[in-house]
Motif scaffolding. Structure first.
Motif, PDB file in Angstrom:
ATOM      1  N   TYR A 162      25.175  10.393  -6.929  1.00  0.00           N
ATOM      2  CA  TYR A 162      23.779   9.741  -6.693  1.00  0.00           C
ATOM      3  C   TYR A 162      22.772  10.455  -7.696  1.00  0.00           C
ATOM      4  CZ  TYR A 162      25.730   8.873  -2.108  1.00  0.00           C
ATOM      5  OH  TYR A 162      26.694   8.475  -1.091  1.00  0.00           O
ATOM      6  N   LEU A 163      23.160  11.043  -8.716  1.00  0.00           N
ATOM      7  CA  LEU A 163      22.247  11.568  -9.602  1.00  0.00           C
ATOM      8  C   LEU A 163      21.493  10.668 -10.291  1.00  0.00           C
ATOM      9  CD1 LEU A 163      21.069  14.046 -11.053  1.00  0.00           C
ATOM     10  CD2 LEU A 163      23.038  14.400 -12.468  1.00  0.00           C
ATOM     11  N   PRO A 164      22.032   9.301 -10.880  1.00  0.00           N
ATOM     12  CA  PRO A 164      21.341   8.730 -11.569  1.00  0.00           C
ATOM     13  C   PRO A 164      20.094   7.624 -10.749  1.00  0.00           C
ATOM     14  CG  PRO A 164      23.466   8.088 -11.991  1.00  0.00           C
ATOM     15  CD  PRO A 164      23.577   9.045 -10.711  1.00  0.00           C
ATOM     16  N   VAL A 165      20.138   7.715  -9.396  1.00  0.00           N
ATOM     17  CA  VAL A 165      19.001   7.291  -8.547  1.00  0.00           C
ATOM     18  C   VAL A 165      17.910   8.254  -8.442  1.00  0.00           C
ATOM     19  CG1 VAL A 165      18.665   6.076  -6.550  1.00  0.00           C
ATOM     20  CG2 VAL A 165      21.005   5.841  -7.448  1.00  0.00           C
ATOM     21  N   LEU A 166      18.378   9.653  -8.353  1.00  0.00           N
ATOM     22  CA  LEU A 166      17.699  10.600  -8.352  1.00  0.00           C
ATOM     23  C   LEU A 166      16.637  10.765  -9.472  1.00  0.00           C
ATOM     24  CD1 LEU A 166      16.387  13.157  -6.761  1.00  0.00           C
ATOM     25  CD2 LEU A 166      18.297  14.279  -7.822  1.00  0.00           C
ATOM     26  N   VAL A 167      17.317  10.551 -10.594  1.00  0.00           N
ATOM     27  CA  VAL A 167      16.629  10.696 -11.663  1.00  0.00           C
ATOM     28  C   VAL A 167      15.694   9.760 -12.040  1.00  0.00           C
ATOM     29  CG1 VAL A 167      16.824  10.559 -14.274  1.00  0.00           C
ATOM     30  CG2 VAL A 167      18.410  12.233 -13.034  1.00  0.00           C
ATOM     31  N   SER A 168      16.197   8.469 -11.740  1.00  0.00           N
ATOM     32  CA  SER A 168      14.948   7.213 -11.727  1.00  0.00           C
ATOM     33  C   SER A 168      13.827   7.152 -10.771  1.00  0.00           C
ATOM     34  CB  SER A 168      15.812   5.981 -11.902  1.00  0.00           C
ATOM     35  OG  SER A 168      16.333   5.750 -10.537  1.00  0.00           O
ATOM     36  N   ALA A 169      14.130   7.733  -9.679  1.00  0.00           N
ATOM     37  CA  ALA A 169      13.247   7.868  -8.602  1.00  0.00           C
ATOM     38  C   ALA A 169      11.838   8.075  -9.036  1.00  0.00           C
ATOM     39  CB  ALA A 169      13.675   8.387  -7.359  1.00  0.00           C
ATOM     40  N   PRO A 170      11.488   9.281  -9.551  1.00  0.00           N
ATOM     41  CA  PRO A 170      10.052   9.302  -9.848  1.00  0.00           C
ATOM     42  C   PRO A 170       9.384   8.515 -10.808  1.00  0.00           C
ATOM     43  CG  PRO A 170      11.209  11.653 -10.066  1.00  0.00           C
ATOM     44  CD  PRO A 170      12.410  10.317  -9.669  1.00  0.00           C
ATOM     45  N   GLY A 171      10.207   7.945 -11.635  1.00  0.00           N
ATOM     46  CA  GLY A 171       9.831   6.901 -12.682  1.00  0.00           C
ATOM     47  C   GLY A 171       9.231   5.914 -11.902  1.00  0.00           C
TER      48      GLY A 171
END
Length: 555
Positions: A162-171
């Protein structure tokens, strides 16, 4: 599968259905191919036939409802999707598929309520929690969505994916620096050399105008997942935004299929086209078509008959082009036989052998009709006052995320510009945002748009103005192609075509770029307002034309 193969397969499947009309799988496959080629009504009819033959096939029912939602029929599709969720509460994959269809058309509010109801029934289902986190982020509730993802990752190492989604979220909200910090914190841990995470890191670096640094991440992601359209296009954006056009135009050929029109006989510069008919479809948005038509003169020396196909609002305008090209309407059936075709956005690649990566920058290349220019000449009734056209909003594209909304703003937010005295402001905004003029108080803006039929009329209005101030939309391209002074207000993570950290552009010599800070266009508006005040105070409107000494001779 390209559109040429689609056409061949459609023909073959239809022949099979004539022989075996009860072939349910054939109807479903035909439906998917028809949808991909833009034949949406026929696609839905084929899905209905497949469902009629095998009503237990839930996959086809979901596909049909997805089409229904994408065509705007929420009232018909949502109740059916919610019923599927209710009937299949113990099948998380089916639930997520149904909810994703609802969210895909930006009805995240319904999707969130639905998933919360499901979690009330199945509180320990991690995949439902992840789906809820994604929908929360998409709806703008980023902190809540990120917190849910972090909790999932803390609960189990297997949830690291799930990390890729977490990383992109603030963007999604324009918090690119913070998002990159999260990525750098996690990157290097086990199982993080994943193409999705690599791609997301590349996205953030591009958003921060660090495209050269993004390239290695995209290249590694592309090697791992060469069929992923978004990753392929991300690499193209990195090349193009950094100015590496040789690699960029080649990689741009792998842009997502939704950005392409059907091609049966592609031409990309190899082989003679002398004496042949070359079809030039105007793919993507109106701004793209206005921008890339500049390459057509380089085709005339190759001896081909040229047919340019554009959307209806552009037809009259494009018939003012000073080159030997036949202009046709995309909405009409194109029956003319042609030997080859090349979309406008593929012309830089096709012509690279002849002109290298040179960007043609001779303007103007559109010439409004004299009768149309005269029709709007009343805009000049107040001598001594500068006439400035305004556009504050582009077309909404929710599929590009929350941050993409920063390409547009409101008329109210334009107040630092519109409050300045000694100017006649002229509306060039069309569509729903133009309705904001009705609630405007204390500021007078001339609105000629009720008399506008197409972009040729808009061009005629611009011809009567001194300056256009526009967000990054087709009118900014139009003003630049007309050789008129244009100030473009763009978000911090602006489109690849405007390169990085520049206030000028090789595409339009008379354009000046005002770049904003993340989150909104307010900073760019403030910069433009300050510059406008200076120009008006100095009584030197010509300054709007002069971007730097290099372009002074051109203007």
């Amino acid at each position: 599968m390209d559109n040429y193969n689609n056409a061949a397969n459609i023909k073959e499947i239809r022949s099979g259905l004539l022989i075996v009309p009860v072939w349910a799988e054939g109807h479903a496959l035909l439906a998917r191919l028809l949808w991909q080629t833009g034949m949406h009504t026929e696609a839905m009819a084929s899905f209905q036939k497949a469902i009629e033959l095998q009503p237990e096939k839930l996959e086809w029912k979901l596909a049909f409802l997805d089409c229904q939602m994408r065509r705007g029929d929420e009232a018909g599709a949502v109740p059916e999707l919610l019923k599927i969720v209710s009937d299949n509460i113990n099948d998380a994959n089916t639930v997520i598929s149904a909810v994703s269809i609802i969210g895909s058309v930006a009805r995240h509010d319904i999707a969130i309520r639905c998933l919360k109801w499901c979690l009330g029934k199945r509180p320990d289902e991690a995949t439902l929690k992840a789906a809820l986190a994604s929908e929360l982020i998409s709806a703008g509730q980023v902190a809540e969505g990120c917190a849910l993802f972090i909790k999932l990752i803390q609960q189990s190492e297997k949830n690291i994916y799930y990390l890729p989604v977490l990383v992109s979220a603030p963007g999604w909200t324009g918090a690119f620096e913070q998002a990159l910090q999260i990525a750098e914190f996690f990157y290097g841990m086990p199982n993080t050399e994943h193409p999705s995470l690599l791609s997301n890191i590349g996205n953030l670096m591009i958003a921060l105008n660090r495209s050269k640094e993004a390239m290695p991440f995209y290249e590694r992601a592309f090697l791992q997942s060469p069929e992923n359209e978004q990753m392929r296009f991300g690499l193209a954006v990195a090349y193009l935004k950094s100015g590496d056009y040789e690699k960029g135009w080649k990689q741009n050929e792998l842009r997502p299929s939704v950005q392409k029109l059907p091609e049966s006989k592609p031409w990309r510069g190899k082989g003679s086209i002398s004496g042949k008919t070359l079809l030039l479809p105007g793919d993507q948005g109106m701004g793209d078509v206005i921008q890339f038509v500049r390459y057509i003169p380089y085709l005339t020396s190759l001896g081909a008959r040229l047919i340019l196909v554009v959307c209806t609002p552009l037809v009259r305008l494009f018939r003012t082009l000073p080159w030997p090209v036949e202009v046709r309407d995309l909405s009409e059936q194109i029956s003319t036989e042609h030997d080859f075709n090349c979309p406008l956005l593929s012309l830089p690649l096709a012509l690279m052998h002849y002109i290298g990566t040179e960007i043609p920058h001779d303007v103007p290349y559109f010439f409004p009709y004299a009768k149309d220019v005269s029709r709007f000449a009343w805009l000049r009734d107040k001598p001594g006052r500068k006439k400035i056209g305004l556009v504050w909003s582009g077309r909404a594209r929710p599929e590009y995320g929350i941050a993409y909304r920063a390409r547009s703003t409101s008329l109210e937010a334009f107040a630092p510009i519109t409050s300045q005295a000694g100017v006649t402001f002229v509306n060039l905004q069309f569509g729903e945002p133009a309705g904001e003029l009705q609630s405007l108080k204390g500021i007078s803006i001339v609105d000629p748009m009720n008399d506008v039929r197409d972009m040729a009329d808009t061009a005629a209005i611009i011809e009567n103005l001194d300056l256009v101030i526009s967000v990054d939309t087709s009118v900014a391209h139009l003003a630049g192609a007309l050789g008129k002074p244009v100030w473009m207000l763009t978000r911090s993570d602006c489109c690849w075509r405007w390169l990085e950290n520049r206030d000028d552009t090789p595409w339009y010599p008379t354009m000046r770029i005002f770049r904003s800070q993340p989150g909104s266009l307010d900073h760019a508006i403030a910069l433009a307002a300050e510059e406008l005040q200076r120009v008006l105070h100095d009584n030197a409107p010509e300054a709007a034309c002069i971007l730097n000494s290099e372009y002074e001779a051109l203007t």
